[in-house]
Design a protein around this motif. Structure first.
Motif, PDB file in Angstrom:
ATOM      1  N   LEU A  51      -2.206   6.158  -0.119  1.00 36.16           N
ATOM      2  CA  LEU A  51      -1.160   6.622   0.800  1.00 36.16           C
ATOM      3  C   LEU A  51      -1.588   7.908   1.507  1.00 36.16           C
ATOM      4  N   ILE A  54      -3.753   6.870   4.329  1.00 37.89           N
ATOM      5  CA  ILE A  54      -2.945   6.283   5.410  1.00 37.89           C
ATOM      6  C   ILE A  54      -2.306   7.406   6.246  1.00 37.89           C
ATOM      7  N   PRO A 108       9.368   1.408  -0.156  1.00 34.81           N
ATOM      8  CA  PRO A 108      10.640   2.113  -0.377  1.00 34.81           C
ATOM      9  C   PRO A 108      10.950   3.152   0.707  1.00 34.81           C
ATOM     10  N   ALA A 126       1.711   0.408   6.418  1.00 27.38           N
ATOM     11  CA  ALA A 126       1.141  -0.375   5.318  1.00 27.38           C
ATOM     12  C   ALA A 126       2.193  -0.956   4.372  1.00 27.38           C
ATOM     13  N   THR A 230      -1.585  -4.082  -4.699  1.00 25.52           N
ATOM     14  CA  THR A 230      -1.270  -2.781  -4.088  1.00 25.52           C
ATOM     15  C   THR A 230       0.035  -2.265  -4.683  1.00 25.52           C
ATOM     16  N   ALA A 235      -1.423   2.666  -8.647  1.00 26.83           N
ATOM     17  CA  ALA A 235      -2.350   3.430  -7.803  1.00 26.83           C
ATOM     18  C   ALA A 235      -2.274   4.927  -8.119  1.00 26.83           C
TER      19      ALA A 235
HETATM   20  N1  TRP Z   1       1.730  -1.816   0.430  1.00 28.66           N
HETATM   21  C1  TRP Z   1       2.391  -0.784  -0.344  1.00 28.66           C
HETATM   22  C2  TRP Z   1       3.888  -0.915  -0.112  1.00 28.66           C
HETATM   23  O1  TRP Z   1       4.315  -1.655   0.739  1.00 28.66           O
HETATM   24  C3  TRP Z   1       1.905   0.573   0.029  1.00 28.66           C
HETATM   25  C4  TRP Z   1       0.425   0.698  -0.142  1.00 28.66           C
HETATM   26  C5  TRP Z   1      -0.469   0.774   0.870  1.00 28.66           C
HETATM   27  C6  TRP Z   1      -0.293   0.746  -1.370  1.00 28.66           C
HETATM   28  N2  TRP Z   1      -1.741   0.882   0.360  1.00 28.66           N
HETATM   29  C7  TRP Z   1      -1.669   0.860  -0.998  1.00 28.66           C
HETATM   30  C8  TRP Z   1       0.034   0.698  -2.723  1.00 28.66           C
HETATM   31  C9  TRP Z   1      -2.674   0.929  -1.970  1.00 28.66           C
HETATM   32  C10 TRP Z   1      -0.977   0.768  -3.679  1.00 28.66           C
HETATM   33  C11 TRP Z   1      -2.321   0.883  -3.314  1.00 28.66           C
HETATM   34  O2  TRP Z   1       4.656  -0.271  -0.786  1.00 28.66           O
END
Ligand code: TRP
Length: 335
Positions: A51, A54, A108, A126, A230, A235
């Motif tokens: 995150l 990102i 969330p 994402a 993910t 994570a």
């Molecule tokens: N996709 C996750 C969500 O929608 C967020 C996320 C993006 C994420 N990259 C990640 C979570 C890498 C864990 C690892 O909440």
């Protein structure tokens, strides 16, 4: 002669008026484009390397499209530290400030923003499954004030890679957090697809990082390889999982590059920073007047092959030469 002078004066007057008009015009233009500072509220669920990458990418993507932080762009960045009441109050803060656009990093956050406003544009940073998360009606035509980028991982390519590296493995453990909608969407996909690659899946769920050590400890005695979706909670606690699994020489195949770096063995994963860049570019389009309702959700279907050589050595796993060469040439190798 007099005629001549009149003519020259007339020309000068015309040029001067023309110049005056064009000056006025360009002044107006520059005040529209340069001096107007736009405000974007970014709400990040919590800190973990994916995150955080990102978030960095979003700022860079906005800059690529002409919105520079501190110049013509104000970013109100809020990190909710995985707390529901923070998510709510921070979303309300953006609405009260009447931000030009908002971004929700992780499901969330986007959901909290969606609860707070039906008017201010929300860009999903994402979000794995925006339809299941009830954020958009459809990915092609979102319909409301929300659009953005999905980080849906290339699950088939990932399962294929696990099979290549572990030709004899039978049982694949999948560990996830029961309340994380994003990882649930992927767990379902893995359960559906794994048999095609000759794996039997065993699922392990945790409710918070407090369970991780114990659940992972049990899992490593029952599986030959581990898949991690993910999942935001895992994570954020990747070092815990890698120490348990690598300690028992069971390789972890995460979904993303940042988790390979933190002790996973390999993946074909989406570049997290690049996901952010794409998100930032979508925010820029909205600042320029595009409407989320008609902007399709963006998917990135091509992953990068990423391997962790240090972990491979530690586990005594030989990465096939073809995989190694490909990672070195077009992917990434953590040493
Ligand atoms: N996709 C996750 C969500 O929608 C967020 C996320 C993006 C994420 N990259 C990640 C979570 C890498 C864990 C690892 O909440």
């Amino acid at each position: 002669m007099k005629k001549m002078i009149t003519f020259v004066v007339a020309i000068i007057v015309v040029i001067a008026i023309g110049f005056g008009i064009s000056m006025g015009h360009s002044n107006k233009k520059s005040s529209d484009q340069k001096d107007q500072v736009r405000t974007v509220g970014i709400l990040q669920l919590m800190s973990h390397p994916a995150l955080d990458a990102i978030h960095k990418g979003i700022v860079a993507g906005l800059k690529d499209e002409g919105y520079t932080k501190g110049k013509n762009l104000k970013i109100d960045f809020q990190n909710a530290q995985a707390d529901q009441s923070n998510l709510k109050s921070m979303s309300e803060r953006f609405v009260n400030n009447n931000d030009d656009a908002t971004v929700g990093i992780a499901t969330p956050s986007a959901q909290a923003l969606a609860d707070a406003t039906k008017k201010i544009p929300i860009v999903m940073g994402a979000i794995t499954d925006p339809v299941a998360a009830k954020l958009v009606q459809s990915v092609k035509k979102p319909g409301g004030n929300i659009t953005g980028v999905s980080d849906q991982a290339p699950i088939d390519a990932q399962l294929k890679l696990i099979r290549q590296i572990m030709p004899k493995a039978k049982t694949l453990g999948v560990i996830y957090t029961s309340s994380d909608e994003s990882s649930q969407a992927q767990v379902k996909m893995v359960v559906d697809k794994a048999p095609k690659y000759g794996f039997t899946v065993k699922k392990y769920s945790i409710s918070s990082t407090n369970d991780l050590n114990q659940v992972a400890g049990q899992m490593v005695t029952q599986v030959q390889a581990i898949f991690v979706p993910t999942d935001n909670t895992i994570a954020s606690a990747m070092p815990t999982l890698s120490s348990v699994a690598n300690g028992k020489k069971i390789p972890i195949f995460p979904t993303v590059d940042t988790m390979v770096k933190q002790g996973g063995l390999a993946t074909v994963g989406l570049d997290q920073y690049q996901l952010g860049v794409e998100t930032g570019k979508m925010v820029a389009k909205i600042l320029k007047g595009d409407k989320p309702a008609t902007m399709p959700v963006k998917f990135m279907d091509k992953g990068n092959l990423v391997i962790n050589e240090k972990v491979a050595k530690e586990l005594g796993i030989k990465i096939p030469a073809s995989v190694q060469v490909k990672a070195e040439k077009s992917g990434e190798v953590f040493k």
